[in-house]
Design a protein around this motif. Structure first.
Motif, PDB file in Angstrom:
ATOM      1  N   SER A  21      81.405  56.432  20.034  1.00  0.00           N
ATOM      2  CA  SER A  21      80.507  56.364  21.111  1.00  0.00           C
ATOM      3  C   SER A  21      78.992  56.768  20.756  1.00  0.00           C
ATOM      4  O   SER A  21      77.890  56.096  21.107  1.00  0.00           O
ATOM      5  CB  SER A  21      81.025  57.324  22.556  1.00  0.00           C
ATOM      6  OG  SER A  21      82.115  56.783  22.750  1.00  0.00           O
ATOM      7  N   LEU A  22      78.830  57.731  19.859  1.00  0.00           N
ATOM      8  CA  LEU A  22      77.611  58.299  19.598  1.00  0.00           C
ATOM      9  C   LEU A  22      77.045  57.348  18.675  1.00  0.00           C
ATOM     10  O   LEU A  22      75.614  56.867  18.718  1.00  0.00           O
ATOM     11  CB  LEU A  22      77.714  59.701  18.943  1.00  0.00           C
ATOM     12  CG  LEU A  22      78.319  60.985  19.807  1.00  0.00           C
ATOM     13  CD1 LEU A  22      78.117  62.320  18.868  1.00  0.00           C
ATOM     14  CD2 LEU A  22      77.192  61.029  20.672  1.00  0.00           C
ATOM     15  N   ILE A  24      77.639  54.082  18.451  1.00  0.00           N
ATOM     16  CA  ILE A  24      77.215  52.921  19.299  1.00  0.00           C
ATOM     17  C   ILE A  24      75.894  53.150  20.048  1.00  0.00           C
ATOM     18  O   ILE A  24      74.992  52.289  20.082  1.00  0.00           O
ATOM     19  CB  ILE A  24      78.296  52.402  20.276  1.00  0.00           C
ATOM     20  CG1 ILE A  24      79.429  52.141  19.330  1.00  0.00           C
ATOM     21  CG2 ILE A  24      77.962  51.354  20.981  1.00  0.00           C
ATOM     22  CD1 ILE A  24      80.799  51.795  20.347  1.00  0.00           C
ATOM     23  N   SER A  25      75.744  54.400  20.657  1.00  0.00           N
ATOM     24  CA  SER A  25      74.497  54.698  21.420  1.00  0.00           C
ATOM     25  C   SER A  25      73.369  54.750  20.541  1.00  0.00           C
ATOM     26  O   SER A  25      72.067  55.023  21.042  1.00  0.00           O
ATOM     27  CB  SER A  25      74.665  55.817  21.988  1.00  0.00           C
ATOM     28  OG  SER A  25      75.137  57.268  21.433  1.00  0.00           O
ATOM     29  N   THR A  26      73.590  55.135  19.107  1.00  0.00           N
ATOM     30  CA  THR A  26      72.471  55.397  18.181  1.00  0.00           C
ATOM     31  C   THR A  26      71.608  54.032  18.037  1.00  0.00           C
ATOM     32  O   THR A  26      70.572  54.125  17.785  1.00  0.00           O
ATOM     33  CB  THR A  26      73.005  55.979  16.935  1.00  0.00           C
ATOM     34  OG1 THR A  26      73.562  57.163  17.167  1.00  0.00           O
ATOM     35  CG2 THR A  26      72.004  56.081  15.918  1.00  0.00           C
ATOM     36  N   LYS A  28      70.195  50.483  19.046  1.00  0.00           N
ATOM     37  CA  LYS A  28      69.792  49.640  20.168  1.00  0.00           C
ATOM     38  C   LYS A  28      69.120  48.450  19.804  1.00  0.00           C
ATOM     39  O   LYS A  28      68.430  48.417  18.536  1.00  0.00           O
ATOM     40  CB  LYS A  28      68.701  50.572  20.905  1.00  0.00           C
ATOM     41  CG  LYS A  28      68.951  52.084  21.416  1.00  0.00           C
ATOM     42  CD  LYS A  28      70.286  51.748  22.422  1.00  0.00           C
ATOM     43  CE  LYS A  28      70.505  53.113  22.998  1.00  0.00           C
ATOM     44  NZ  LYS A  28      71.641  53.267  24.304  1.00  0.00           N
ATOM     45  N   PRO A  57      70.978  60.457  19.374  1.00  0.00           N
ATOM     46  CA  PRO A  57      71.538  60.812  20.683  1.00  0.00           C
ATOM     47  C   PRO A  57      71.134  62.074  20.879  1.00  0.00           C
ATOM     48  O   PRO A  57      71.197  63.088  19.829  1.00  0.00           O
ATOM     49  CB  PRO A  57      72.795  60.610  20.417  1.00  0.00           C
ATOM     50  CG  PRO A  57      73.242  59.433  19.317  1.00  0.00           C
ATOM     51  CD  PRO A  57      72.178  59.725  18.370  1.00  0.00           C
ATOM     52  N   GLN A  61      65.149  59.868  23.487  1.00  0.00           N
ATOM     53  CA  GLN A  61      65.495  59.117  24.607  1.00  0.00           C
ATOM     54  C   GLN A  61      64.455  57.754  24.495  1.00  0.00           C
ATOM     55  O   GLN A  61      63.235  58.050  23.835  1.00  0.00           O
ATOM     56  CB  GLN A  61      65.126  59.593  25.903  1.00  0.00           C
ATOM     57  CG  GLN A  61      65.986  61.162  26.141  1.00  0.00           C
ATOM     58  CD  GLN A  61      65.627  62.120  25.350  1.00  0.00           C
ATOM     59  OE1 GLN A  61      64.429  62.508  25.313  1.00  0.00           O
ATOM     60  NE2 GLN A  61      66.624  63.061  25.028  1.00  0.00           N
ATOM     61  N   ARG A  64      62.728  51.541  28.086  1.00  0.00           N
ATOM     62  CA  ARG A  64      62.493  49.948  27.776  1.00  0.00           C
ATOM     63  C   ARG A  64      61.224  49.554  28.417  1.00  0.00           C
ATOM     64  O   ARG A  64      61.026  49.971  29.761  1.00  0.00           O
ATOM     65  CB  ARG A  64      63.698  48.955  28.052  1.00  0.00           C
ATOM     66  CG  ARG A  64      64.764  49.237  27.383  1.00  0.00           C
ATOM     67  CD  ARG A  64      65.926  48.291  27.645  1.00  0.00           C
ATOM     68  NE  ARG A  64      67.051  48.453  26.762  1.00  0.00           N
ATOM     69  CZ  ARG A  64      67.489  47.799  25.665  1.00  0.00           C
ATOM     70  NH1 ARG A  64      66.546  46.839  25.347  1.00  0.00           N
ATOM     71  NH2 ARG A  64      68.555  48.022  24.900  1.00  0.00           N
TER      72      ARG A  64
END
Length: 267
Positions: A21-22, A24-26, A28, A57, A61, A64
């Motif tokens: 999860s981390l 994937i969230s890293t 963008k 993460p 932050q 967009r």
């Protein structure tokens, strides 16, 4: 032992899920028209994009920002013109973000701020002009509003490219007054044109009379031509003027005949 092994497996599964999860969230992905404003521990770091970017993460932050042109309707505004006429005006503005950092940091909500500024600017600018200027010089008013908005939103990283006034609504009383004014203006123009035509015609008639005066027979020919034109219309009754010059000879002969018997009687 089995319970301990089961708990250990469950722990590793949860840990792997958390790491995935981390991970994937890293990563963008930003489209060509998007930019990402990165904050690291609450402070501005940099603007990234487009394409694949990395956001750490819990440390960084991302916000967009869409760089495409935004078409925004300005709600109908009640405006009192300089000549004290109440009108309702609405418009549309075209703008886009050119500096994502300013658009996020310098203003809370740049869309709402631009909308409110457009409304106040529309009322302010139109209130300085008369009704006739609003109806006839929309291009000039559009340019004035666009330049004011562009200068005031420059600190927000926004470029206002165009402003268009869509509708200027008047009440029925003012519409009737404008219609009467337009009708009076058209009547005035018609009278001026008619007077100009009469002046040109009179000048030509004077010139024609001078030409006819040079040749006495020309007047007789023009008279006969007029009779021919009247007879060609097949009228049962024809009224035409009789020049007194043609009757002078007849009148003189009649007067001479009346004077001759009178002289004979005296003799």
């Amino acid at each position: 032992m089995q319970a301990l092994a089961y708990n250990t497996q469950l722990f590793f599964v949860a840990l792997i899920f958390l790491l995935v999860s981390l991970l994937i969230s890293t990563f963008k992905i930003l489209r060509e028209y998007e930019r990402g404003v990165i904050f690291m521990l609450g402070r501005f770091y940099r603007v990234k994009g487009p394409g694949l970017i990395i956001v750490i993460p819990l440390v960084q932050q991302m916000v967009r920002v869409d760089l495409r042109t935004v078409v925004m309707d300005v709600p109908t505004q009640d405006v009192i013109s300089r000549d004290n006429v109440s009108v309702q005006v609405n418009a549309v503005i075209y703008f886009r973000v050119i500096d994502a950092q300013k658009a996020i940091i310098n203003v809370e909500d740049f869309l709402q701020a631009t909308s409110q500024l457009a409304q106040t600017t529309l009322r302010s600018v139109l209130g300085q002009h008369e009704l006739d200027e609003m109806l006839a010089n929309r291009d000039m008013l559009n340019t004035d509003i666009q330049s004011i908005l562009d200068s005031r939103t420059d600190g927000w990283g926004i470029k206002v490219s165009n402003v268009e006034i869509k509708h200027v609504d008047l009440n029925e009383t003012m519409v009737r007054a404008i219609a009467r004014q337009a009708e009076a203006e058209r009547i005035r123009r018609a009278k001026v044109i008619h007077a100009s035509g009469e002046m040109e015609a009179s000048a030509k008639l004077v010139e024609a009379a001078q030409n006819l005066k040079k040749s006495p027979n020309a007047i007789l020919l023009r008279y006969l031509q007029t009779l021919t034109e009247i007879a060609g219309e097949k009228n049962s009754t024809i009224l035409f003027p009789l020049p007194m010059d043609l009757l002078k000879g007849v009148l003189n002969r009649v007067s001479d005949q009346e004077e001759t018997p009178a002289k004979k009687t005296e003799d």
